[in-house]
Design an enzyme around this catalytic site. Structure first.
Site, PDB file in Angstrom:
ATOM      1  N   HIS A   1       7.454 -26.847  -0.009  1.00 40.07           N
ATOM      2  CA  HIS A   1       6.654 -27.954  -0.659  1.00 40.07           C
ATOM      3  C   HIS A   1       5.456 -27.240  -1.563  1.00 40.07           C
ATOM      4  O   HIS A   1       4.614 -27.992  -1.668  1.00 40.07           O
ATOM      5  CB  HIS A   1       6.216 -28.682   0.375  1.00 40.07           C
ATOM      6  CG  HIS A   1       7.629 -29.464   1.055  1.00 40.07           C
ATOM      7  ND1 HIS A   1       8.148 -30.588   0.653  1.00 40.07           N
ATOM      8  CD2 HIS A   1       8.152 -28.884   2.549  1.00 40.07           C
ATOM      9  CE1 HIS A   1       9.381 -30.513   1.574  1.00 40.07           C
ATOM     10  NE2 HIS A   1       9.308 -29.687   2.427  1.00 40.07           N
TER      11      HIS A   1
ATOM     12  N   LYS B   1     -13.693   1.741  -2.611  1.00 41.02           N
ATOM     13  CA  LYS B   1     -14.394   2.140  -1.173  1.00 41.02           C
ATOM     14  C   LYS B   1     -15.618   2.968  -1.952  1.00 41.02           C
ATOM     15  O   LYS B   1     -16.729   3.010  -1.354  1.00 41.02           O
ATOM     16  CB  LYS B   1     -13.726   2.956  -0.563  1.00 41.02           C
ATOM     17  CG  LYS B   1     -12.788   2.211   0.516  1.00 41.02           C
ATOM     18  CD  LYS B   1     -12.258   3.107   1.642  1.00 41.02           C
ATOM     19  CE  LYS B   1     -11.028   2.401   2.252  1.00 41.02           C
ATOM     20  NZ  LYS B   1     -10.343   3.372   3.199  1.00 41.02           N
TER      21      LYS B   1
ATOM     22  N   GLU C   1       0.828  -1.046   0.055  1.00 41.67           N
ATOM     23  CA  GLU C   1      -0.032   0.007   0.101  1.00 41.67           C
ATOM     24  C   GLU C   1       0.883   1.315  -0.022  1.00 41.67           C
ATOM     25  O   GLU C   1       0.457   2.338  -0.420  1.00 41.67           O
ATOM     26  CB  GLU C   1      -0.973  -0.095   1.290  1.00 41.67           C
ATOM     27  CG  GLU C   1      -2.411   0.357   0.766  1.00 41.67           C
ATOM     28  CD  GLU C   1      -3.280   0.184   2.045  1.00 41.67           C
ATOM     29  OE1 GLU C   1      -4.032  -0.684   1.912  1.00 41.67           O
ATOM     30  OE2 GLU C   1      -3.209   0.830   3.130  1.00 41.67           O
TER      31      GLU C   1
HETATM   32  O1  PA5 Z   1      -2.855   1.722   6.095  1.00 41.74           O
HETATM   33  C1  PA5 Z   1      -4.141   2.375   5.838  1.00 41.74           C
HETATM   34  O2  PA5 Z   1      -4.353   3.404   5.875  1.00 41.74           O
HETATM   35  C2  PA5 Z   1      -5.321   1.412   5.587  1.00 41.74           C
HETATM   36  O3  PA5 Z   1      -4.961   0.184   5.258  1.00 41.74           O
HETATM   37  C3  PA5 Z   1      -6.329   1.600   6.655  1.00 41.74           C
HETATM   38  O4  PA5 Z   1      -5.706   1.059   7.768  1.00 41.74           O
HETATM   39  C4  PA5 Z   1      -7.497   0.772   6.411  1.00 41.74           C
HETATM   40  O5  PA5 Z   1      -8.190   1.393   5.185  1.00 41.74           O
HETATM   41  C5  PA5 Z   1      -8.685   0.838   7.592  1.00 41.74           C
HETATM   42  O6  PA5 Z   1      -8.787   2.205   7.771  1.00 41.74           O
HETATM   43  P1  PA5 Z   1      -9.516   2.691   9.095  1.00 41.74           P
HETATM   44  O7  PA5 Z   1      -8.746   2.746  10.173  1.00 41.74           O
HETATM   45  O8  PA5 Z   1      -9.897   4.451   8.724  1.00 41.74           O
HETATM   46  O9  PA5 Z   1     -10.598   1.803   9.247  1.00 41.74           O
END
Ligand code: PA5
Length: 465
Positions: free
Chosen positions: A319, A433, A290
């Site tokens: 394996h 989203k 990410e």
């Molecule tokens: O790293 C990030 O910002 C994302 O993976 C968030 O942690 C994830 O989308 C969850 O977001 P939130 O904490 O607002 O529910």
């Protein structure tokens, strides 16, 4: 605390000229590394990114410990409701310190377990609720935004489940982690007077394991969060050193950057030889993916950057995956994660059986076999021209885990600087989203519903075989 990094098998001398780096590459890259360190340090000094400071937030750490102490003995299940960066750190810590689920100690009020509801598969959520007793469950909703659909939907279900048994007393079964400044979860927690812990605005989900996001579930399930943070704090100091030889995060970032840029290693396999680090491999996968997977660089040029992280477990995946790793496309770099000291070596009985395929193992240990298997896989990959490196933790305990998290976060931040991208946003997940909000009828997302409808209409016109 000691975490060693051995990059010799990334070098051309070992992996061959076509696939490995040479000393001149590293010398030439030293300038890039220096700029990456300076660039990230400047952003941190401006207060843009806060993860380096987390291990030293003594007030937060004290508040979490004091809350955990106040509820100790009341609950046998800590139920985290969160997803992505709001769940993976807690899972990584739990897996490392209390063990992978089939081998965890029996849970009780003295030894509460962690249940993480990080998916909206109904059979998973409804099935998990059936294993929990509302009277003995503390629910910990975690969401920085306070609005993630999966977390909110699950929270609504879990709240109704608690209230149907406990009525008004259900409010004593919540502790919330969310942003201090915004979001409906924050408002809800205030309205219902739930104990609440905040994560700093300048810390994103995947960099938040050492904030209340990871520390609260860890403290509630018995981890020593002061040691997690002291290990991380010691590592932070090393990660600011300008000397590449002393700064593992910077050196590892440079090696991975050069291998991706010059040797087309577009995949990084995180390969722990430790079940206890398996949760951390999934945590790392999110961090690397990410943070570094970006369409444009900071100048707005389309770059489609990012090395794809893959998690594999040694020896199990020898394996399953290693055939591909040895002989398939040479597009990967391997990062082995080894553990020097095992609390129990797993002695193999000495008594011989009279069978050749068994007796050479008698009197040895599982720890020795695990180590031999890793070193053999490293050697075989190297012989096949597959570059690989090894991070070795002296042991898996709070101190090393905290240090390892911090090491990986710094490496990711430096890798982002080297790519000249913003490693701290995640625009790429936003469109999906928004479509979901549109489809589920959230106010203000009607346009996304229309876009989605147009997409569906187009699909209907597509002819296949
Ligand atoms: O790293 C990030 O910002 C994302 O993976 C968030 O942690 C994830 O989308 C969850 O977001 P939130 O904490 O607002 O529910």
């Amino acid at each position: 605390m000691r975490i060693a990094f051995d990059e010799r098998n990334l070098m051309a001398d070992m992996a061959g000229k076509e696939n490995g780096l040479n000393a001149a590459d590293l010398r030439a890259g030293a300038g890039l590394a220096k700029r990456a360190l300076a660039g990230f340090r400047a952003s941190w000094q401006k207060g843009l990114y806060g993860f380096p400071d987390l291990p030293d937030q003594s007030e937060t750490i004290a508040a979490i410990r004091s809350y955990a102490k106040s509820v100790a003995g009341k609950f046998d299940t800590i139920c985290v409701v969160g997803i992505g960066g709001s769940a993976l750190g807690a899972w990584a810590i739990d897996c490392a310190l209390r063990g992978m689920h089939p081998v965890q100690k029996e849970f009780s009020r003295k030894n509460p377990r962690l249940v993480i509801l990080d998916n909206v598969d109904p059979s998973f959520v409804m099935g998990a609720l059936k294993t929990m007793d509302p009277k003995r469950t503390l629910v910990v909703p975690i969401a920085k935004s306070g609005a993630t659909a999966e977390t909110v939907a699950t929270l609504l279900i879990v709240t109704a489940w608690l209230e149907s048994t406990l009525g008004r007393k259900a409010r004593n079964h919540f502790a919330v982690v969310t942003s201090a400044g915004r979001g409906d979860l924050k408002q809800l927690a205030e309205q219902r007077k739930y104990p609440t812990f905040h994560l700093p605005e300048n810390v994103g989900g995947r960099f938040s394991v050492l904030s209340a996001v990871g520390l609260l579930p860890a403290a509630l399930t018995g981890a020593d969060i002061r040691r997690l943070c002291s290990g991380a704090s010691a590592m932070t100091k090393l990660c600011w050193l300008p000397d590449l030889r002393k700064n593992t995060a910077l050196r590892a970032a440079l090696c991975h950057h050069l291998l991706a840029a010059r040797k087309s290693k577009s995949i990084q396999v995180a390969f722990p030889y430790s079940n206890r680090l398996w949760g951390s491999a999934f945590w790392f996968r999110q961090l690397w993916a990410e943070s570094l997977g970006k369409r444009t660089d900071r100048n707005g040029t389309v770059v489609h950057a990012g090395q794809t992280p893959v998690a594999a477990l040694g020896t199990t995946d020898q394996h399953s995956q290693v055939q591909l790793y040895m002989e398939g496309p040479n597009d990967k770099v391997f990062s082995f994660w080894a553990v020097r000291n095992q609390p129990d070596a797993g002695a193999i009985p000495k008594t011989p059986t009279g069978f050749e395929a068994m007796d050479y193992l008698c009197g040895q240990s599982l720890a020795r076999l695990l180590d031999a298997e890793r070193r053999s896989t490293e050697a075989a990959l190297t012989e096949n021209g597959r570059p690989n490196c090894t991070f070795t933790l002296d042991r898996v305990d709070e101190e090393h885990l905290g240090a390892f998290f911090q090491l990986m976060e710094f490496e990711t931040a430096f890798a982002g600087e080297m790519l000249n991208i913003n490693a701290f946003d995640q625009e790429g997940v936003e469109l999906g989203k928004k479509f979901t909000f549109g489809l589920m009828g959230r106010k203000g997302f009607g346009d996304y519903k229309s876009r989605f409808t147009a997409y569906e209409a187009k699909r209907k016109t597509v002819k296949t075989v």
